[in-house]
Write an enzyme that holds these catalytic residues in place. Structure first.
Site, PDB file in Angstrom:
ATOM      1  N   ASP A 235      -6.184   5.700   0.587  1.00 10.22           N
ATOM      2  CA  ASP A 235      -6.008   4.276  -0.141  1.00 10.22           C
ATOM      3  C   ASP A 235      -7.079   3.414   0.284  1.00 10.22           C
ATOM      4  O   ASP A 235      -8.019   3.675   0.685  1.00 10.22           O
ATOM      5  CB  ASP A 235      -4.660   3.707   0.244  1.00 10.22           C
ATOM      6  CG  ASP A 235      -4.647   2.956   1.605  1.00 10.22           C
ATOM      7  OD1 ASP A 235      -5.491   3.168   2.363  1.00 10.22           O
ATOM      8  OD2 ASP A 235      -3.415   2.621   2.016  1.00 10.22           O
TER       9      ASP A 235
ATOM     10  N   HIS B 278       0.887  -1.194   0.028  1.00  7.87           N
ATOM     11  CA  HIS B 278      -0.050  -0.059   0.054  1.00  7.87           C
ATOM     12  C   HIS B 278       0.841   1.378   0.051  1.00  7.87           C
ATOM     13  O   HIS B 278       0.604   2.377  -0.572  1.00  7.87           O
ATOM     14  CB  HIS B 278      -0.891  -0.044   1.207  1.00  7.87           C
ATOM     15  CG  HIS B 278      -1.613  -1.414   1.277  1.00  7.87           C
ATOM     16  ND1 HIS B 278      -1.685  -1.750   2.347  1.00  7.87           N
ATOM     17  CD2 HIS B 278      -2.468  -1.996   0.520  1.00  7.87           C
ATOM     18  CE1 HIS B 278      -2.458  -3.161   2.446  1.00  7.87           C
ATOM     19  NE2 HIS B 278      -2.943  -3.139   1.246  1.00  7.87           N
TER      20      HIS B 278
ATOM     21  N   ALA C 204      -4.687 -12.094  -0.526  1.00  6.72           N
ATOM     22  CA  ALA C 204      -5.144 -10.886  -1.057  1.00  6.72           C
ATOM     23  C   ALA C 204      -5.969 -10.869  -2.250  1.00  6.72           C
ATOM     24  O   ALA C 204      -6.722 -11.679  -2.453  1.00  6.72           O
ATOM     25  CB  ALA C 204      -4.341  -9.619  -1.161  1.00  6.72           C
TER      26      ALA C 204
ATOM     27  N   GLN D 124      14.624  -5.976  -6.217  1.00  2.00           N
ATOM     28  CA  GLN D 124      13.780  -6.419  -7.102  1.00  2.00           C
ATOM     29  C   GLN D 124      13.890  -5.718  -8.551  1.00  2.00           C
ATOM     30  O   GLN D 124      13.968  -6.352  -9.528  1.00  2.00           O
ATOM     31  CB  GLN D 124      12.541  -6.590  -6.575  1.00  2.00           C
ATOM     32  CG  GLN D 124      11.465  -7.161  -7.880  1.00  2.00           C
ATOM     33  CD  GLN D 124      10.220  -7.906  -7.128  1.00  2.00           C
ATOM     34  OE1 GLN D 124      10.123  -8.541  -6.255  1.00  2.00           O
ATOM     35  NE2 GLN D 124       9.013  -7.305  -7.428  1.00  2.00           N
TER      36      GLN D 124
ATOM     37  N   SER E 104       4.818  -6.044  -7.637  1.00  2.00           N
ATOM     38  CA  SER E 104       5.694  -6.645  -8.480  1.00  2.00           C
ATOM     39  C   SER E 104       5.111  -7.161  -9.878  1.00  2.00           C
ATOM     40  O   SER E 104       5.786  -6.835 -10.960  1.00  2.00           O
ATOM     41  CB  SER E 104       5.792  -7.997  -7.721  1.00  2.00           C
ATOM     42  OG  SER E 104       6.237  -8.014  -6.406  1.00  2.00           O
TER      43      SER E 104
END
Length: 472
Positions: A115, A19, A393, A355, A375
């Site tokens: 959010d 988030h 999720a 990443q 991602s």
């Protein structure tokens, strides 16, 4: 809708990197368009990784960041409550402190953006008589499901996962029962009621910003704008402002070894394996994954984390970066001799890896991912196809979008959140993505999406226009 020359945008972020990261990126984007931006973060008190991200962001001096104390919710939720329940309650209990913090600002806010889990705080905007928006940090299909949930709640009498047919969403791809989001798995759980409440509250906003772009989900975005499809649901303006992704950062001197190894590998030959900041595998699944990678004989980088201590794939959501087993290293959780047998084709990284920087390296040709939307966007914007391995999720929904609609991912036939994906199936998926014609076709499609994502933020791109419409 909003005059940026006079606007002080206040953003509110829930805990968790999934988030926080897109909220910070939205703040940066608004700041470059001459907004004054203040970001309130309800931080997770145990997340070292989250603290590092906040500190790094604050060092840029682009936006003001204010940390709100995490309220004690132990008297409100059970100790074993789901992540969704805990987040929803946490954000609701934060509302008094958030309102007081806004009152204390030296420059009055003129717009509030919350959010997904902050929708209860939309009432704070009413206190200050300012426009209010919701920022959905994932895709438009998820937004459509969330908005339509109050209707599904009335129409579907039993459990969603027991439905024989796919769930209808107006103008959108139907959702298979096995791909529903976590809060819809059991209607008697508090997280379902919390998610239902979010679906009811979003239309109370003046608009919704979504972390997607026109060319990625054209049909779904068109459906969301067609009020005739939605019956009694009051639809609000939709602003697709994606892709919002973390830009590459400097290479950590402690992680240069992985890039030294990457430099020696052929172009697009390496599979990157990581399950995000909060995803964990069981010990049995880790062993099967190790053997599957070994059997595939393909090059890989695997970010190895300690196995889940309980039957929960999101068990580290609030404690990422604080593993009590961090000192033990990968060898203690992998098959005996695995590291030695794969030392010429594989590279293991313990607990965390850079990443974004890895995915953008020319040697990386695939990503075995939990399909968190951050991602996913990082993979798409670097032109890397995926093996979709959803854990919790909305990740099953993300995997369905990637594999069935965008056709840039391979999915296991075994549902990872239900059972163990065996080594033979893992071997097959890896070879399909990295070697077979099907994988090469996916690589071509994802590179087209990469290009469209870049175009979306050009001077005349769709996301640039959407943000301009939001501003004015």
């Amino acid at each position: 809708m909003v005059d940026s020359t006079k606007t002080h945008a206040v953003l509110l972020s829930s805990p968790g990197l999934g988030h926080l990261t897109p909220v910070l990126e939205l703040g940066k984007r608004l700041r470059t368009l001459n907004f004054k931006v203040t970001i309130f973060v309800v931080s997770s008190p145990t997340s070292a990784a989250e603290s590092q991200v906040i500190e790094s962001f604050m060092s840029l001096n682009l936006c003001e960041v204010i940390l709100l104390p995490s309220p004690d919710i132990s008297h409100v939720v059970d100790p074993d409550a789901t992540v969704v329940t805990r987040l929803a309650v946490l954000m609701r209990e934060t509302r008094p402190a958030f309102s007081s913090a806004i009152s204390a600002l030296s420059f009055p806010p003129t717009v509030l953006i919350v959010d997904l889990f902050g929708t209860d705080n939309l009432e704070v905007a009413d206190e200050f008589k300012i426009p209010k928006f919701v920022y959905i940090a994932t895709h438009a299909w998820f937004l459509a499901l969330t908005l339509y949930l109050p209707v599904l709640h009335e129409r579907v009498k039993g459990e969603y996962v027991d439905e024989k047919n796919a769930l209808f969403i107006p103008g959108c791809k139907p959702l298979l029962p096995e791909d529903v989001v976590d809060p819809m798995l059991r209607r008697s759980d508090q997280q379902y009621l919390e998610y239902l409440n979010i679906g009811i509250e979003i239309p109370m906003a003046d608009g919704v910003l979504v972390n997607t772009w026109e060319d990625l989900e054209p049909a779904t975005l068109a459906a969301l704008r067609d009020c005739k499809l939605w019956g009694d649901i009051s639809m609000v303006p939709i602003f697709p402002v994606g892709p919002m992704v973390t830009p590459p950062g400097p290479i950590d001197s402690n992680k240069t070894e992985v890039f030294d190894w990457l430099e020696k590998q052929p172009i697009e030959s390496v599979l990157y394996v990581s399950f995000g900041s909060g995803g964990l595998l069981s010990n049995e699944q880790m062993i099967e994954l190790a053997y599957g990678l070994e059997l595939s004989q393909q090059r890989f980088i695997w970010v190895v984390r300690p196995p889940a201590e309980k039957k929960s794939s999101d068990g580290s959501f609030f404690t990422v970066g604080n593993s009590s087993n961090a000192k033990e290293g990968p060898a203690s959780y992998l098959p005996e001799g695995f590291l030695d047998r794969t030392k010429n084709v594989g590279f293991t990284v313990w607990d965390w890896a850079p990443q974004v920087e890895i995915l953008r390296h020319q040697s990386v040709g695939g990503f075995l991912s939990h399909c968190g939307w951050n991602s996913t966007l990082e993979s798409i914007t670097n032109g890397v196809p995926l093996i979709a391995w959803p854990l919790y999720a909305e990740q099953r929904m993300n995997a369905a979008l990637l594999a069935e609609e965008l056709k840039i991912a391979v999915r296991p036939k075994t549902l990872p959140w239900k059972g163990i994906v065996g080594r033979e199936e893992i071997q097959m998926m890896v070879k399909t993505l990295m070697v077979d014609k099907e994988g090469h076709a996916m690589r071509g499609r994802v590179k087209e999406l990469k290009s469209s994502g870049e175009t979306a933020w050009n001077d005349n791109g769709s996301s640039t226009k959407a943000l301009a419409q939001f501003m004015y």
